[in-house]
Design a protein around this motif. Structure first.
Motif, mmCIF file in Angstrom:
data_model
loop_
_atom_site.group_PDB
_atom_site.id
_atom_site.type_symbol
_atom_site.label_atom_id
_atom_site.label_comp_id
_atom_site.label_asym_id
_atom_site.label_seq_id
_atom_site.Cartn_x
_atom_site.Cartn_y
_atom_site.Cartn_z
ATOM 1 N N LEU A 169 -0.729 22.233 -2.185
ATOM 2 C CA LEU A 169 -2.184 22.307 -2.321
ATOM 3 C C LEU A 169 -2.607 22.020 -3.757
ATOM 4 O O LEU A 169 -3.660 21.419 -3.990
ATOM 5 N N GLY A 170 -1.780 22.426 -4.708
ATOM 6 C CA GLY A 170 -2.051 22.086 -6.101
ATOM 7 C C GLY A 170 -2.009 20.590 -6.325
ATOM 8 O O GLY A 170 -2.857 20.030 -7.037
ATOM 9 N N GLN A 171 -1.035 19.914 -5.703
ATOM 10 C CA GLN A 171 -0.939 18.460 -5.821
ATOM 11 C C GLN A 171 -2.104 17.775 -5.108
ATOM 12 O O GLN A 171 -2.601 16.749 -5.572
ATOM 13 N N LEU A 172 -2.541 18.371 -3.984
ATOM 14 C CA LEU A 172 -3.681 17.814 -3.267
ATOM 15 C C LEU A 172 -4.939 17.920 -4.126
ATOM 16 O O LEU A 172 -5.734 16.968 -4.200
ATOM 17 N N ASN A 173 -5.107 19.045 -4.787
ATOM 18 C CA ASN A 173 -6.250 19.218 -5.685
ATOM 19 C C ASN A 173 -6.212 18.238 -6.848
ATOM 20 O O ASN A 173 -7.252 17.786 -7.333
ATOM 21 N N ALA A 174 -4.984 17.931 -7.317
ATOM 22 C CA ALA A 174 -4.824 17.023 -8.452
ATOM 23 C C ALA A 174 -4.829 15.559 -8.027
ATOM 24 O O ALA A 174 -4.678 14.667 -8.867
ATOM 25 N N HIS A 175 -4.987 15.309 -6.714
ATOM 26 C CA HIS A 175 -5.049 13.949 -6.165
ATOM 27 C C HIS A 175 -3.746 13.177 -6.347
ATOM 28 O O HIS A 175 -3.746 11.945 -6.373
ATOM 29 N N THR A 176 -2.620 13.887 -6.469
ATOM 30 C CA THR A 176 -1.335 13.192 -6.568
ATOM 31 C C THR A 176 -0.698 12.987 -5.200
ATOM 32 O O THR A 176 0.298 12.266 -5.089
ATOM 33 N N ILE A 177 -1.230 13.653 -4.158
ATOM 34 C CA ILE A 177 -0.858 13.346 -2.779
ATOM 35 C C ILE A 177 -2.140 13.217 -1.971
ATOM 36 O O ILE A 177 -3.185 13.736 -2.359
ATOM 37 N N ASP A 178 -2.048 12.516 -0.847
ATOM 38 C CA ASP A 178 -3.227 12.253 -0.016
ATOM 39 C C ASP A 178 -3.373 13.223 1.144
ATOM 40 O O ASP A 178 -4.466 13.368 1.699
ATOM 41 N N LEU A 179 -2.278 13.881 1.506
ATOM 42 C CA LEU A 179 -2.256 14.623 2.763
ATOM 43 C C LEU A 179 -1.161 15.678 2.702
ATOM 44 O O LEU A 179 -0.097 15.445 2.130
ATOM 45 N N VAL A 180 -1.418 16.841 3.291
ATOM 46 C CA VAL A 180 -0.403 17.879 3.436
ATOM 47 C C VAL A 180 -0.191 18.150 4.919
ATOM 48 O O VAL A 180 -1.161 18.318 5.670
ATOM 49 N N GLU A 225 0.838 -1.185 0.000
ATOM 50 C CA GLU A 225 0.000 0.000 0.000
ATOM 51 C C GLU A 225 0.877 1.240 0.000
ATOM 52 O O GLU A 225 2.011 1.221 0.470
ATOM 53 N N VAL A 226 0.327 2.348 -0.523
ATOM 54 C CA VAL A 226 1.102 3.578 -0.647
ATOM 55 C C VAL A 226 0.328 4.743 -0.045
ATOM 56 O O VAL A 226 -0.866 4.898 -0.301
ATOM 57 N N LEU A 227 1.008 5.555 0.760
ATOM 58 C CA LEU A 227 0.460 6.801 1.260
ATOM 59 C C LEU A 227 1.390 7.915 0.801
ATOM 60 O O LEU A 227 2.593 7.888 1.074
ATOM 61 N N ARG A 228 0.828 8.888 0.101
ATOM 62 C CA ARG A 228 1.614 10.004 -0.421
ATOM 63 C C ARG A 228 1.362 11.236 0.426
ATOM 64 O O ARG A 228 0.237 11.700 0.535
ATOM 65 N N VAL A 229 2.440 11.761 1.006
ATOM 66 C CA VAL A 229 2.344 12.869 1.956
ATOM 67 C C VAL A 229 3.160 14.044 1.449
ATOM 68 O O VAL A 229 4.299 13.879 0.997
ATOM 69 N N GLY A 230 2.583 15.238 1.516
ATOM 70 C CA GLY A 230 3.315 16.458 1.226
ATOM 71 C C GLY A 230 3.578 17.203 2.521
ATOM 72 O O GLY A 230 2.714 17.275 3.397
ATOM 73 N N TYR A 238 -0.825 21.014 11.429
ATOM 74 C CA TYR A 238 -2.090 20.675 10.793
ATOM 75 C C TYR A 238 -1.900 19.583 9.745
ATOM 76 O O TYR A 238 -0.879 19.537 9.043
ATOM 77 N N ALA A 239 -2.910 18.727 9.661
ATOM 78 C CA ALA A 239 -3.009 17.758 8.577
ATOM 79 C C ALA A 239 -4.117 18.260 7.655
ATOM 80 O O ALA A 239 -5.263 18.416 8.087
ATOM 81 N N ILE A 240 -3.755 18.538 6.418
ATOM 82 C CA ILE A 240 -4.702 19.114 5.462
ATOM 83 C C ILE A 240 -5.071 18.056 4.427
ATOM 84 O O ILE A 240 -4.197 17.461 3.793
ATOM 85 N N THR A 241 -6.352 17.806 4.295
ATOM 86 C CA THR A 241 -6.856 16.855 3.313
ATOM 87 C C THR A 241 -7.877 17.568 2.434
ATOM 88 O O THR A 241 -8.185 18.739 2.638
ATOM 89 N N ILE A 242 -8.394 16.839 1.474
ATOM 90 C CA ILE A 242 -9.424 17.381 0.598
ATOM 91 C C ILE A 242 -10.561 16.375 0.532
ATOM 92 O O ILE A 242 -10.325 15.155 0.630
ATOM 93 N N GLU A 243 -11.763 16.872 0.438
ATOM 94 C CA GLU A 243 -12.910 15.966 0.357
ATOM 95 C C GLU A 243 -12.794 15.106 -0.900
ATOM 96 O O GLU A 243 -12.626 15.614 -1.997
ATOM 97 N N ARG A 244 -12.876 13.806 -0.712
ATOM 98 C CA ARG A 244 -12.778 12.873 -1.834
ATOM 99 C C ARG A 244 -13.823 11.781 -1.676
ATOM 100 O O ARG A 244 -14.151 11.370 -0.565
ATOM 101 N N LYS A 245 -14.307 11.321 -2.804
ATOM 102 C CA LYS A 245 -15.243 10.193 -2.774
ATOM 103 C C LYS A 245 -14.517 8.913 -2.388
ATOM 104 O O LYS A 245 -15.107 8.003 -1.808
ATOM 105 N N TYR A 246 -13.225 8.853 -2.710
ATOM 106 C CA TYR A 246 -12.454 7.642 -2.445
ATOM 107 C C TYR A 246 -11.174 8.010 -1.686
ATOM 108 O O TYR A 246 -10.078 7.963 -2.240
ATOM 109 N N PRO A 247 -11.294 8.401 -0.415
ATOM 110 C CA PRO A 247 -10.094 8.752 0.354
ATOM 111 C C PRO A 247 -9.208 7.532 0.596
ATOM 112 O O PRO A 247 -9.686 6.404 0.656
ATOM 113 N N ASN A 248 -7.920 7.783 0.697
ATOM 114 C CA ASN A 248 -6.982 6.708 0.996
ATOM 115 C C ASN A 248 -7.291 6.167 2.398
ATOM 116 O O ASN A 248 -7.242 6.910 3.379
#
Length: 291
Positions: free
Chosen positions: A135-146, A94-99, A272-282
Motif C-alpha cells: 500500500l505504501g508503494q501504491l501511494n508512491a505510484h511505484t506500482i499500479d495494482l495490489v 508497455e509495463v504493468l507493475r503489480v504488487g 481483491y484488486a486494490i487501486t488508488i485514484e489517479r489522474k493518470y491511471p495505467n
C-alpha cells in the motif's frame, strides 16, 4: 510549442532508476549540482513537480510516475530500434507493475493476470510483499495494482479502491489414500486425521474453527502456514487433509496427486484488486478490471 529536452528526461530517468541524486550523478558522470539543475529545468518545462522532496528522500509525484512511464517507453523503444537494426528482436513496450501479498495463491495471480501476460507488447512486473509495504508503494505510484485476499478500508486519509475480482470455494483436500475410502463424510471423517491448515490470522481458518466448534470436532493439526505456496507443499508431503482453495493445488488435482474430498459451501476466499485514484491511471488496468 514546448519541446522536451531528452537529455533532461534521461537524467530524470536515471534519478528514478538509481534512487538518489548522488547515485544518478555517478552513473551519468555529472556533478550532483548539475543534475539538480537539469531536473529543475525539466520540471519547469513540464510545469509540474516530479518529486515530493521530503527530508533527504525523493518520492515520485503522480505526474512523476506518469513521466517516468513515458520515459521508460521512449528509451525502451530506442533500445528496440537498435536491437532490430542489429537483428535482435525487441519485445516489450508497455509495463504493468503489480504488487501481490506474500500469502496469495500463485495460480490465482497467473489466472487473473493472463490477459496482460499473454500480450507480447506488455511487460508485467510482480512484486511480493506485506500489505502495508504494498500500500505504501501504491501511494508512491511505484506500482499500479495490489492483489490481496482482503479488502482495505477507504477513509479520508486514503483514496484506495478495493474491487472483488474473484471468489473461490474452500475445500478439504486429501491424497489417494482418502480417495480410495468410502465416500468422504463431513465432519465425521475429520476426527483423528492430521490436518494442514492456514494460520489463525487467516479469515478462512477463523471460519473453519467456528465450523468445527459447531460440529464438536477438534482438528488434529499437523502443520500450519500463512503462505499458500507453503500450504501447497505441505499438502503434498503430509499424509493428511488440507484446508485450501482448490485453485492453490490446481496442478496436483489435474495430475491425480491430490483430490477434492469435500467443498465447504459456507467458506470461501475472496480476491481483491486494490487501486488508488489517479489522474493518470495505467491504461493496462482496463484489461484486468473492465473499467
Amino acid at each position: 510549442m514546448q519541446q522536451i529536452n531528452y537529455h533532461h528526461l534521461r537524467y530524470f530517468y536515471a534519478i528514478v532508476r538509481e534512487g538518489t541524486l548522488t547515485a544518478a550523478a555517478a552513473r551519468m558522470n555529472v556533478s550532483q549540482s548539475s543534475l539538480s539543475v537539469q531536473l529543475k529545468q525539466l520540471e519547469e518545462n513540464l510545469q509540474c513537480a516530479l518529486f515530493n522532496r521530503m527530508h533527504k528522500s525523493l518520492q515520485l509525484t503522480e505526474e512523476g510516475r506518469m513521466v517516468f512511464d513515458y520515459a521508460e517507453t521512449i528509451f525502451r523503444t530506442g533500445d528496440e530500434m537498435l536491437a532490430t537494426l542489429q537483428n535482435r528482436s525487441g519485445k516489450y513496450k508497455e509495463v504493468l507493475r503489480v504488487g501481490a501479498v506474500a500469502t496469495l495463491s500463485r495460480n490465482f495471480q497467473l489466472s487473473f493476470l493472463r490477459p496482460v501476460i499473454d500480450n507480447e507488447s506488455v511487460e508485467v512486473v510482480i512484486t511480493s510483499a506485506s500489505m502495508s509495504e504494498l500500500l505504501g508503494q501504491l501511494n508512491a505510484h511505484t506500482i499500479d495494482l495490489v492483489l490481496s485476499n482482503r479488502a482495505v478500508k477507504r477513509d479520508g486519509g486514503n483514496a484506495w479502491q478495493s474491487r472483488l475480482v474473484a471468489e473461490q470455494v474452500i475445500s478439504l483436500i486429501g491424497g489417494k489414500q482418502y480417495r480410495k475410502r468410502r465416500r468422504f463424510r463431513f465432519p465425521e471423517d475429520l476426527k483423528d486425521v492430521p490436518m494442514v491448515l492456514p494460520t489463525t490470522e487467516s479469515e478462512i481458518r477463523n471460519h473453519f474453527d467456528i465450523l468445527m466448534t459447531q460440529h464438536g470436532v477438534r482438528p488434529l493439526i499437523a502443520a500450519e502456514a500463512d503462505d499458500m505456496a507453503m500450504l501447497r507443499l505441505l499438502s503434498r508431503e503430509i499424509d493428511g487433509i488440507s484446508l485450501l482453495p482448490p485453485v492453490v493445488v490446481q496442478d496436483e488435482l489435474e495430475q491425480g496427486l491430490l483430490f477434492d474430498l469435500h467443498q465447504l459451501p459456507t467458506l470461501s476466499e475472496h480476491f481483491y484488486a486494490i487501486t488508488i485514484e489517479r489522474k493518470y491511471p495505467n491504461p493496462l488496468l482496463q484489461l484486468l478490471l473492465n473499467d
